[in-house]
Write a protein that holds these residues in place. Sequence first.
Motif, PDB file in Angstrom:
ATOM      1  N   ALA A 164       0.946  -1.054   0.157  1.00 25.60           N
ATOM      2  CA  ALA A 164       0.487   0.210   0.171  1.00 25.60           C
ATOM      3  C   ALA A 164       0.261   1.208   0.187  1.00 25.60           C
ATOM      4  CB  ALA A 164      -0.889  -0.260   0.814  1.00 25.60           C
ATOM      5  N   GLY A 165       2.277   1.247  -0.034  1.00 24.11           N
ATOM      6  CA  GLY A 165       3.261   2.393   0.500  1.00 24.11           C
ATOM      7  C   GLY A 165       3.277   3.432   1.453  1.00 24.11           C
ATOM      8  N   GLU A 166       2.631   2.406   2.450  1.00 20.64           N
ATOM      9  CA  GLU A 166       2.702   2.800   3.710  1.00 20.64           C
ATOM     10  C   GLU A 166       4.070   2.912   4.237  1.00 20.64           C
ATOM     11  OE1 GLU A 166      -0.646   3.446   6.114  1.00 20.64           O
ATOM     12  OE2 GLU A 166      -2.126   4.121   4.828  1.00 20.64           O
ATOM     13  N   ASP A 167       4.754   1.264   4.388  1.00 24.66           N
ATOM     14  CA  ASP A 167       5.868   0.848   4.841  1.00 24.66           C
ATOM     15  C   ASP A 167       6.894   0.745   3.653  1.00 24.66           C
ATOM     16  OD1 ASP A 167       8.034   0.035   6.088  1.00 24.66           O
ATOM     17  OD2 ASP A 167       6.806  -1.419   7.296  1.00 24.66           O
ATOM     18  N   THR A 168       8.193   0.601   3.906  1.00 26.14           N
ATOM     19  CA  THR A 168       9.085   0.369   3.028  1.00 26.14           C
ATOM     20  C   THR A 168       9.867  -1.267   3.061  1.00 26.14           C
ATOM     21  OG1 THR A 168      11.124   1.255   4.473  1.00 26.14           O
ATOM     22  CG2 THR A 168       9.950   2.822   1.940  1.00 26.14           C
ATOM     23  N   ALA A 169      10.398  -1.514   2.227  1.00 25.36           N
ATOM     24  CA  ALA A 169      10.977  -2.818   1.767  1.00 25.36           C
ATOM     25  C   ALA A 169      12.800  -2.403   2.085  1.00 25.36           C
ATOM     26  CB  ALA A 169      10.927  -3.368   1.310  1.00 25.36           C
ATOM     27  N   ASP A 170      12.984  -3.586   2.887  1.00 27.22           N
ATOM     28  CA  ASP A 170      14.801  -3.751   2.782  1.00 27.22           C
ATOM     29  C   ASP A 170      15.626  -3.471   1.561  1.00 27.22           C
ATOM     30  OD1 ASP A 170      14.123  -3.101   5.858  1.00 27.22           O
ATOM     31  OD2 ASP A 170      14.670  -5.810   5.796  1.00 27.22           O
ATOM     32  N   GLY A 171      14.822  -4.377   0.731  1.00 25.97           N
ATOM     33  CA  GLY A 171      15.788  -4.848   0.009  1.00 25.97           C
ATOM     34  C   GLY A 171      13.864  -4.768  -1.503  1.00 25.97           C
ATOM     35  N   GLY A 172      14.117  -4.857  -2.224  1.00 28.43           N
ATOM     36  CA  GLY A 172      13.455  -5.360  -4.134  1.00 28.43           C
ATOM     37  C   GLY A 172      12.873  -3.877  -4.351  1.00 28.43           C
ATOM     38  N   GLU A 173      11.836  -4.671  -4.925  1.00 30.62           N
ATOM     39  CA  GLU A 173      10.738  -3.228  -6.002  1.00 30.62           C
ATOM     40  C   GLU A 173       9.842  -3.830  -5.636  1.00 30.62           C
ATOM     41  OE1 GLU A 173      10.394  -1.487 -10.154  1.00 30.62           O
ATOM     42  OE2 GLU A 173      11.562  -3.091  -9.606  1.00 30.62           O
ATOM     43  N   VAL A 174       9.015  -2.942  -5.665  1.00 31.95           N
ATOM     44  CA  VAL A 174       6.966  -3.108  -5.423  1.00 31.95           C
ATOM     45  C   VAL A 174       6.712  -2.011  -6.449  1.00 31.95           C
ATOM     46  CG1 VAL A 174       4.976  -2.958  -4.349  1.00 31.95           C
ATOM     47  CG2 VAL A 174       7.284  -3.723  -2.659  1.00 31.95           C
ATOM     48  N   ALA A 175       6.167  -2.714  -7.461  1.00 31.71           N
ATOM     49  CA  ALA A 175       5.337  -2.073  -8.838  1.00 31.71           C
ATOM     50  C   ALA A 175       3.592  -2.038  -8.301  1.00 31.71           C
ATOM     51  CB  ALA A 175       6.086  -2.308  -9.356  1.00 31.71           C
ATOM     52  N   VAL A 176       3.227  -0.898  -9.206  1.00 31.71           N
ATOM     53  CA  VAL A 176       1.927  -1.176  -9.201  1.00 31.71           C
ATOM     54  C   VAL A 176       0.821  -0.249 -10.919  1.00 31.71           C
ATOM     55  CG1 VAL A 176      -0.401  -0.408  -8.153  1.00 31.71           C
ATOM     56  CG2 VAL A 176       1.406  -0.758  -6.590  1.00 31.71           C
ATOM     57  N   ALA A 177       0.493  -1.544 -11.106  1.00 30.09           N
ATOM     58  CA  ALA A 177       0.153  -0.221 -12.249  1.00 30.09           C
ATOM     59  C   ALA A 177      -0.390   0.404 -12.569  1.00 30.09           C
ATOM     60  CB  ALA A 177      -0.428  -2.209 -13.570  1.00 30.09           C
ATOM     61  N   ASN A 178       0.185   1.201 -13.645  1.00 32.25           N
ATOM     62  CA  ASN A 178      -0.438   2.843 -13.465  1.00 32.25           C
ATOM     63  C   ASN A 178      -2.321   2.817 -13.660  1.00 32.25           C
ATOM     64  OD1 ASN A 178       1.770   3.832 -13.378  1.00 32.25           O
ATOM     65  ND2 ASN A 178       2.117   4.311 -15.935  1.00 32.25           N
ATOM     66  N   ALA A 179      -2.486   1.292 -14.501  1.00 31.84           N
ATOM     67  CA  ALA A 179      -3.909   0.940 -15.067  1.00 31.84           C
ATOM     68  C   ALA A 179      -5.101   1.068 -12.896  1.00 31.84           C
ATOM     69  CB  ALA A 179      -4.595  -0.048 -15.548  1.00 31.84           C
ATOM     70  N   ALA A 180      -4.127   0.711 -12.154  1.00 35.84           N
ATOM     71  CA  ALA A 180      -4.809  -0.041 -11.229  1.00 35.84           C
ATOM     72  C   ALA A 180      -5.554   1.358 -10.432  1.00 35.84           C
ATOM     73  CB  ALA A 180      -3.978  -1.442 -10.024  1.00 35.84           C
ATOM     74  N   GLU A 181      -6.322   0.959  -9.664  1.00 36.14           N
ATOM     75  CA  GLU A 181      -6.832   1.701  -8.488  1.00 36.14           C
ATOM     76  C   GLU A 181      -6.661   0.731  -6.821  1.00 36.14           C
ATOM     77  OE1 GLU A 181      -8.019   4.913  -5.886  1.00 36.14           O
ATOM     78  OE2 GLU A 181      -7.741   5.119  -8.597  1.00 36.14           O
ATOM     79  N   LEU A 182      -5.167   1.332  -6.816  1.00 36.38           N
ATOM     80  CA  LEU A 182      -5.656   0.447  -5.498  1.00 36.38           C
ATOM     81  C   LEU A 182      -5.774   1.241  -4.246  1.00 36.38           C
ATOM     82  CD1 LEU A 182      -2.149  -1.564  -4.316  1.00 36.38           C
ATOM     83  CD2 LEU A 182      -2.859   0.033  -2.151  1.00 36.38           C
ATOM     84  N   CYS A 183      -6.532   0.243  -3.250  1.00 41.07           N
ATOM     85  CA  CYS A 183      -7.225   1.177  -2.064  1.00 41.07           C
ATOM     86  C   CYS A 183      -6.729   0.207  -0.499  1.00 41.07           C
ATOM     87  CB  CYS A 183      -8.715   1.016  -1.959  1.00 41.07           C
ATOM     88  SG  CYS A 183      -9.565   2.749  -0.631  1.00 41.07           S
ATOM     89  N   TYR A 184      -6.573   1.144   0.516  1.00 40.97           N
ATOM     90  CA  TYR A 184      -6.003  -0.363   1.408  1.00 40.97           C
ATOM     91  C   TYR A 184      -6.681   0.028   2.705  1.00 40.97           C
ATOM     92  CZ  TYR A 184      -3.070  -0.755   5.675  1.00 40.97           C
ATOM     93  OH  TYR A 184      -1.879  -1.335   6.438  1.00 40.97           O
TER      94      TYR A 184
END
Length: 670
Positions: free
Chosen positions: A61-81
């Motif tokens: 949800a983008g409210e915390d960060t990982a120690d490593g790696g990548e998280v990608a949310v598609a531009n077309a997506a509407e993400l709600c947490y």
Amino acid sequence: KNDLSPSLGGRPLVTLRGVSKSHDGERSLWEDFDFTLLSGMRVALVGQNGSGKSSLLRIIAGEDTADGGEVAVANAAELCYAPQTPRFPAEAPVLECVMGADTPQTNAYAAYHRAAAAGDADALAKAAEQMDELSAWDAEAKAQAALEELGVAHLAERPVGELSGGQQKRVALAAALQAVADHPAPVLVLDEPTNHLDVDSIAWLERRLVETPGLALLLVTHDRYFLERTCDHILELDQGGAAYMHANSSYAQFLRRREERIKADAAIAGRAKTLLRTEAEWMRRQPKARESKSKQREARFYSLVEVAAVRREEREVNLGEGRAGRLGGNLVTLEDLACDWQGMPLFKGVSYEFAKRERLGIVGHNGSGKSTMLRVIAGEQAAARGEVKRGETVVVGHYAQMTPSIPADAPLIEWVLGQLELEGAKSLSQDQARINDTEKMLRRFGFRRQQCYAPARGLSGGERRRAYLVSVLLKQPNLLLLDEPTNDLDLDTIAALEDFLDSFEGMVVVTSHDRAFMNGAAERLLVLGGGESKKARVFEGSYMEYVDVVSAEAAARSAAAAEAEATKAQSASALADKDGKQLSKADKQAAYEAQKKVANAPSRIKTISKKLEELEAKQEELAARMEAAGADAGKLAELAPQGEALQAVIDDLYAEWESLEELVEAAAAA
């Protein structure tokens, strides 16, 4: 490398590549795994308390960060947490929170209501035009409908900061559903969405999730019925930092596959240890200076060391047999109990005699007094009328809905001992036998020895609930009172608790929104909130049998209401037909009474509105008093039932208001 990208059809909406996360920079939660959430994919995230489930949701949800790696949310997506504990601007009205903090529809809605409040006709016309262009009227209606289904429609105009934690949770769910409604690529990330919901609200949420086209869903839940009905894949996080994808799997299939994997891993590690003993002897016999030592065999030795050293990090929760303290001949009797607040009844007429292995469930709508009933039985709160008789040998263990605060710097075992009221223990060494028993129980609940003596700051919410349950069971109660016991517990702990209760030799009283748990734990039910009379009744049967009966009764009432409406329509038609037969005196009287009710409706609505203002002012005052009470458990126990009673009356008045408005609208349409 754990590749968790399923070979299923669908558009990738959320992609994780090589993601790792550790706890406080020390213990690894999970590391270097890939996962793709596709459109239409519904995934339940499972794992033991402390395995990092909520952390993973926050990272996505983008409210915390990982120690490593990548998280990608598609531009077309509407993400709600929707997190376990929602965060809203305290002053924002509930309806605006649901419609979205900063969307064109919400801004148009806010402008319209500002203009209406100011009496600015030009601004009002302009705002109304904008509402038309953006279809904001539809958005408002859908938001209101979601709040209605979740039981908080009457709070739509209130600042969200005035709501309780449970009410804010419902608002967050309504906001999440509203945000993805009608979107071509909806993504919902939900953390324990069924907490604080009653059974009807849970059933409605299930339908919404299942019926949302193309929804990509990732959720954490302890409600097995909810999991089975909303998800078709299971993503498992284990305590060793690994993750496993169970595609197209029911929860029962997942349990079977996990058990098979654990046994296979144990067998591999066992064989490796046997070979390692032989290879270690060979390595020991080789002279250090010898150059001809087999490099291939050396490599094999070090590989075996790695495999044999792998320890299953999955903690086993085994509560053992459900032994209880000795019970004498006198158990527990409830005699004509009643509880109310300022003349407003919660429940009354509760009479019940407990059996030695009592299994009683308490059910009722929100605000009917279920938690109050448990506190009264526990002796923590006095009833307004009636009496609770407890035998001298009865030892109460009350596992309340709210976990007591655990100081961050306190060692876990020290806090548990404090809960047991270990008098005179200035340090852990003063009662070593009690300490050993407490550590043993904590270990049986899946805590590592290191965790038992470490500061509590590193514990997850579920681990704190487990520690609280340990403190209750260590008192060796023979009367267990369980208030929403599955909240924040992982599924393994819930299963262990169910096994414990099956063999528990004492009495159990439970209230829970977890339908699977309630169905297994209760043999009969005490039903609170029986209409206007508030008279409680006993239902002989399981929880799901009760649900079936209630559903049948509701269907019968709907059919009767439809028949009554048809009869009214026929009466109205006959009255309007001047050439028809002369109506009887009784028919004329009925028609007159119906007309009178419609005519009096505006006046009654005005009275209800005024009464609601008074009650909601009292509600605000009560909320302030509860906030001022802080951690004073006694004061909170005194105030909580007042809030429940007040909310029940408010809900009844809003229901009457809605009924009157429908009556007026029907009359106008006729």
